[in-house]
Design a protein around this motif. Structure first.
Motif, PDB file in Angstrom:
ATOM      1  N   ILE B 111       0.958  -1.150  -0.067  1.00 58.40           N
ATOM      2  CA  ILE B 111      -0.010  -0.051   0.018  1.00 58.40           C
ATOM      3  C   ILE B 111       0.847   1.120  -0.017  1.00 58.40           C
ATOM      4  N   PRO B 112       0.797   2.094  -0.951  1.00 59.26           N
ATOM      5  CA  PRO B 112       1.699   3.349  -1.306  1.00 59.26           C
ATOM      6  C   PRO B 112       1.317   4.375  -0.194  1.00 59.26           C
ATOM      7  N   ARG B 113       2.100   5.143   0.043  1.00 58.02           N
ATOM      8  CA  ARG B 113       1.950   6.234   1.200  1.00 58.02           C
ATOM      9  C   ARG B 113       0.756   7.162   0.737  1.00 58.02           C
ATOM     10  N   GLY B 114       0.163   7.740   1.616  1.00 57.49           N
ATOM     11  CA  GLY B 114      -0.843   8.639   1.371  1.00 57.49           C
ATOM     12  C   GLY B 114      -0.721   9.864   2.405  1.00 57.49           C
ATOM     13  N   SER B 115      -1.941  10.437   2.439  1.00 57.87           N
ATOM     14  CA  SER B 115      -1.706  11.902   3.470  1.00 57.87           C
ATOM     15  C   SER B 115      -3.332  11.691   3.749  1.00 57.87           C
ATOM     16  N   ILE B 116      -3.533  12.469   4.587  1.00 57.16           N
ATOM     17  CA  ILE B 116      -5.020  12.835   4.790  1.00 57.16           C
ATOM     18  C   ILE B 116      -5.582  13.620   4.067  1.00 57.16           C
ATOM     19  N   GLU B 117      -4.995  14.496   3.174  1.00 58.27           N
ATOM     20  CA  GLU B 117      -5.685  15.246   2.372  1.00 58.27           C
ATOM     21  C   GLU B 117      -5.740  14.342   1.200  1.00 58.27           C
ATOM     22  N   THR B 118      -4.887  13.522   0.839  1.00 56.30           N
ATOM     23  CA  THR B 118      -4.946  12.684  -0.175  1.00 56.30           C
ATOM     24  C   THR B 118      -4.602  11.279  -0.022  1.00 56.30           C
ATOM     25  N   PRO B 119      -5.769  10.671   0.388  1.00 57.74           N
ATOM     26  CA  PRO B 119      -5.486   9.099   0.652  1.00 57.74           C
ATOM     27  C   PRO B 119      -4.969   8.311  -0.677  1.00 57.74           C
ATOM     28  N   SER B 120      -4.298   7.351  -0.167  1.00 57.99           N
ATOM     29  CA  SER B 120      -3.735   6.282  -1.132  1.00 57.99           C
ATOM     30  C   SER B 120      -4.816   5.268  -1.020  1.00 57.99           C
ATOM     31  N   VAL B 121      -5.537   4.789  -2.350  1.00 61.07           N
ATOM     32  CA  VAL B 121      -6.529   3.693  -2.196  1.00 61.07           C
ATOM     33  C   VAL B 121      -6.064   2.484  -3.028  1.00 61.07           C
ATOM     34  N   VAL B 122      -6.110   1.267  -2.489  1.00 58.50           N
ATOM     35  CA  VAL B 122      -5.522   0.383  -3.222  1.00 58.50           C
ATOM     36  C   VAL B 122      -6.714  -0.700  -3.284  1.00 58.50           C
ATOM     37  N   ASP B 123      -7.371  -1.123  -4.374  1.00 56.12           N
ATOM     38  CA  ASP B 123      -8.465  -2.169  -4.565  1.00 56.12           C
ATOM     39  C   ASP B 123      -7.719  -3.450  -5.197  1.00 56.12           C
ATOM     40  N   TYR B 124      -7.801  -4.552  -4.252  1.00 58.21           N
ATOM     41  CA  TYR B 124      -6.934  -5.601  -4.751  1.00 58.21           C
ATOM     42  C   TYR B 124      -7.772  -6.646  -4.808  1.00 58.21           C
ATOM     43  N   THR B 125      -7.882  -7.541  -5.649  1.00 59.10           N
ATOM     44  CA  THR B 125      -8.935  -8.672  -5.843  1.00 59.10           C
ATOM     45  C   THR B 125      -8.029  -9.949  -5.866  1.00 59.10           C
ATOM     46  N   GLU B 126      -8.188 -11.143  -4.803  1.00 54.56           N
ATOM     47  CA  GLU B 126      -7.575 -12.191  -5.141  1.00 54.56           C
ATOM     48  C   GLU B 126      -8.574 -13.225  -5.323  1.00 54.56           C
ATOM     49  N   ILE B 127      -8.366 -13.837  -6.584  1.00 53.05           N
ATOM     50  CA  ILE B 127      -9.278 -15.072  -7.142  1.00 53.05           C
ATOM     51  C   ILE B 127      -8.705 -16.375  -6.850  1.00 53.05           C
ATOM     52  N   ILE B 128      -9.532 -17.138  -5.977  1.00 49.92           N
ATOM     53  CA  ILE B 128      -9.214 -18.334  -5.668  1.00 49.92           C
ATOM     54  C   ILE B 128     -10.008 -19.476  -6.672  1.00 49.92           C
ATOM     55  N   ASN B 129      -9.289 -20.013  -7.524  1.00 43.18           N
ATOM     56  CA  ASN B 129      -9.839 -20.704  -8.599  1.00 43.18           C
ATOM     57  C   ASN B 129     -10.112 -22.123  -8.081  1.00 43.18           C
ATOM     58  N   GLU B 130     -10.983 -23.149  -9.041  1.00 41.93           N
ATOM     59  CA  GLU B 130     -11.217 -24.757  -8.490  1.00 41.93           C
ATOM     60  C   GLU B 130     -10.085 -25.321  -8.146  1.00 41.93           C
ATOM     61  N   ALA B 131      -8.827 -24.945  -8.759  1.00 42.67           N
ATOM     62  CA  ALA B 131      -7.744 -25.910  -8.274  1.00 42.67           C
ATOM     63  C   ALA B 131      -7.072 -25.440  -6.947  1.00 42.67           C
ATOM     64  N   GLN B 132      -7.516 -24.173  -6.500  1.00 45.03           N
ATOM     65  CA  GLN B 132      -6.997 -23.927  -5.328  1.00 45.03           C
ATOM     66  C   GLN B 132      -8.091 -23.891  -4.234  1.00 45.03           C
ATOM     67  N   ILE B 133      -9.273 -24.169  -4.607  1.00 52.00           N
ATOM     68  CA  ILE B 133     -10.288 -23.848  -3.547  1.00 52.00           C
ATOM     69  C   ILE B 133     -10.278 -24.524  -2.375  1.00 52.00           C
ATOM     70  N   ASN B 134      -9.424 -25.921  -2.266  1.00 54.49           N
ATOM     71  CA  ASN B 134      -9.304 -26.383  -1.040  1.00 54.49           C
ATOM     72  C   ASN B 134      -8.492 -25.957   0.169  1.00 54.49           C
TER      73      ASN B 134
END
Lengths: 463, 171
Positions: B111-134
């Protein structure tokens, strides 16, 4: 899960107004017409039903889908067809099954031309509205429905198995008017009843909230009343015990109700006949073997908040809060159910006069006809209102031994229901067979409803 | 007699359908659910190390042990949205843990540095597919470890909002 869905779809795949017996209504050669109108006129002076054989009635239907819609062989995916059907059906579509078996039936005419009837019949009646929103939620989930309410009031059903003990009479009031009543005692074997459920489930985006979504369960109150269900699910009970219990309940040892049928026949002139009846104006008081399953409350959640450091049992607190706000109770409160009231009305016109001598014991001091053309209206009260059907019919007496009737019935769901009744009388022995939706018998997979009635009985005349 | 008659009529007149298709019926609902969220401030970073100061917490997710997860879950997408107003670079490690605290799956988000005036927003998606679902099926807990690499950047906060998409196939 798949087996459940298959059974569900099969249930969906048959009939509509399962209690409409348009073929038997106004058919005055059969005592079963008196069960549809206690004020009906009849062409015999005594009848005795062969036990368990005098009327066997089966019908089933669905208002919005048939077996072909789901299982047709077109190379496509059955799951696509189910999804399409799911969205085609509305919460007011319904599925119904009705079965009746006459256990015992007798009737006789007295010297004042009144006709008395008594008997016992067993009935199974189930009526299920399509639970549209819960079904979409279960089949597709909420991911593609953010911001939409899933309404639990879509779920409503009734089901019952009961024995009916009845005693009635038809009074010859005048040459032009018969009226009749039938009293009924209902002996309940099983009942399940869930109507007037409320509540919504909703997932919405939560830009002002602490998390991405907010889930709501609002004004939830789902109640399923049952009587006799606990015995069916009692794994310790042997088949013999179950049968003994069923028989006891079937013969007035279980939950009891009272009901009334009423009807009349009026002849404005020799050729015109007007009839009407109200059936099953009655109720059952469910007091024995009662279990009520209730789920109710209000709840909303944003998920689980971590407070750092990790010393708290977040999950347990979340679950406790859920259980505190959405409660699950099993109670044993008695309840009352109303029987589905049925209404019939008809007008018909007779032609081709039957010039054979009259039987003076019967209320027939007027001209009689071999043929009748008529129209019948039927309505039945269901949890969300009345369901209707309209029938046109042609009733023909071929001779003293054979008579038939053909019907065309229209309702909100089908405009192609052709039915046929055939009744034969050989000496004092009568046999009849009636079936509707004959056009669909070439491929019942495409039928949305089907019903059949048949029976054998002894009938006697004084002439 | 009536039943046999009706059965005969029904079975002899049902055409152009294939009831064996019941074997192909699959219910495939997709559930969208909220997961964890937090608002992390300086006082909650209580472990000091050479790479900075660290905050840790975890929660059980008992529903991961339910039958519908164990038998019918085929894919899971986890979406994490971090909003950082610390003037420091952060690293978040999200671990899915077994009942014995064995790590089944790890998600690492920078997560990069931000500031109160300019927040740093990270939107991250982790996909767990059928091979990994266990990995998810074997999990019962999720832990979060956040390291602030500049301990002196005390002003601000790190907010997390998260959701999961669960894909089922009931056969």
């Amino acid at each position: 899960m798949r087996v459940f869905f298959f059974l569900f779809i099969l249930t969906l795949s048959q009939g509509i107004l399962a209690q409409n017996k348009q073929l038997l209504y106004n058919f005055d050669d059969l005592p079963q017409t008196l069960l549809l109108n206690p004020g009906a006129e009849t062409n015999f002076d005594m009848h005795l039903g062969l036990p368990l054989l005098s009327q066997i009635h089966l019908s089933a239907g669905s208002s919005g889908v048939n077996m072909y819609d789901i299982f047709r062989e077109d190379g496509g995916s059955i799951n696509d067809r189910i999804r399409k059907t799911l969205h085609k059906l509305s919460k007011n579509d319904f599925f119904t099954v009705n079965q009746q078996l006459e256990i015992f039936s007798i009737g006789w005419r007295d010297q004042r031309r009144r006709y008395y009837t008594a008997g016992i019949y067993q009935e199974f009646d189930a009526f299920v509205y399509f639970p549209k929103d819960p079904a979409v939620l279960a089949y597709e989930g909420n991911k593609n429905y953010i911001g939409r309410n899933f309404d639990f009031s879509d779920a409503a059903f009734t089901a019952e198995v009961l024995n009916v003990f009845h005693l009635g009479f038809t009074n010859y009031y005048s040459e032009d008017l018969n009226y009749g009543f039938r009293g009924k005692i209902y002996s309940g074997i099983f009942n399940a009843h869930s109507v007037d459920n409320t509540g919504i489930f909703r997932t919405e985006l939560s830009p002002e909230g602490p998390n991405l979504y907010r889930h709501y369960m609002s004004q939830v109150d789902i109640l399923i009343n049952t009587a006799g269900w606990d015995e069916l699910t009692d794994s310790d009970a042997t088949n013999r015990q179950l049968m003994a219990s069923f028989l006891k309940k079937a013969f007035l040892g279980g939950n009891i109700g009272l009901g009334l049928d009423a009807g009349f026949t009026w002849y404005p002139s020799d050729q015109y006949r007007v009839t009407a009846s109200l059936l099953d104006i009655g109720f059952m008081r469910q007091t024995k073997n009662v279990e009520n399953y209730r789920y109710y409350g209000d709840y909303q959640t944003d998920g689980i908040e971590l407070l750092f450091p990790g010393t708290r049992e977040y999950w347990d607190e979340w679950e406790d809060n859920l259980d505190k706000n959405l409660k699950d109770e099993t109670l044993t409160n008695s309840y009352t159910t109303w029987r589905p009231v049925k209404f019939n009305a008809s007008v018909d016109f007779g032609f081709s006069e039957n010039a054979e001598p009259c039987n003076c014991y019967r209320p027939m001091g007027r001209r009689r006809y071999f043929n009748h053309l008529g129209a019948q209206f039927f309505a039945v009260k269901r949890p969300r209102g009345l369901n209707f059907a309209t029938t046109l019919y042609y009733d023909k007496t071929f001779n003293n031994n054979f008579r038939g009737k053909i019907t065309y019935t229209a309702d909100s769901y089908s405009f192609s229901n052709i039915g046929l009744l055939f009744s034969a009388r050989l000496s004092n022995f009568n046999v009849y067979l009636a079936a509707d939706n004959l056009l669909d018998y070439t491929n019942l997979a495409k039928a949305q409803n089907a019903s059949v009635q048949l029976g054998v009985q002894l009938m006697f005349s004084r002439e | 007699m009536a039943f046999l008659a009706l059965l005969t009529v029904c079975t002899s007149c049902v055409k152009d359908v294939d009831l064996d298709q019941t074997d192909e019926i699959v219910l495939s609902p997709e559930a969208a659910v909220d997961l964890i969220f937090f608002d992390l401030v300086d006082e909650e970073f209580n472990v000091v190390s050479s790479s900075g100061v660290t905050a840790k917490d975890e929660t059980r997710l008992d529903f991961l042990d339910d039958d519908y997860i164990q038998n019918d879950l085929v894919r899971a997408d986890f979406n994490f949205r971090f909003t950082n107003t610390f003037e420091s670079h952060l690293t978040a490690i999200i671990r899915f843990l077994s009942p014995a605290n064995g790590v089944q799956h790890t998600v690492l988000v920078s997560i990069p540095r931000g500031s109160i005036e300019t927040p740093s927003v990270v939107d991250y998606t982790e996909i767990i597919n059928e091979a990994q679902i266990n990995r998810i099926r074997r999990s019962i807990k999720v832990s979060v470890e956040v390291t602030r690499h500049d301990p002196s950047a005390v002003a601000g906060s790190l907010q997390l909002a998260s959701k999961g998409f669960f894909y089922f196939e009931f056969k």
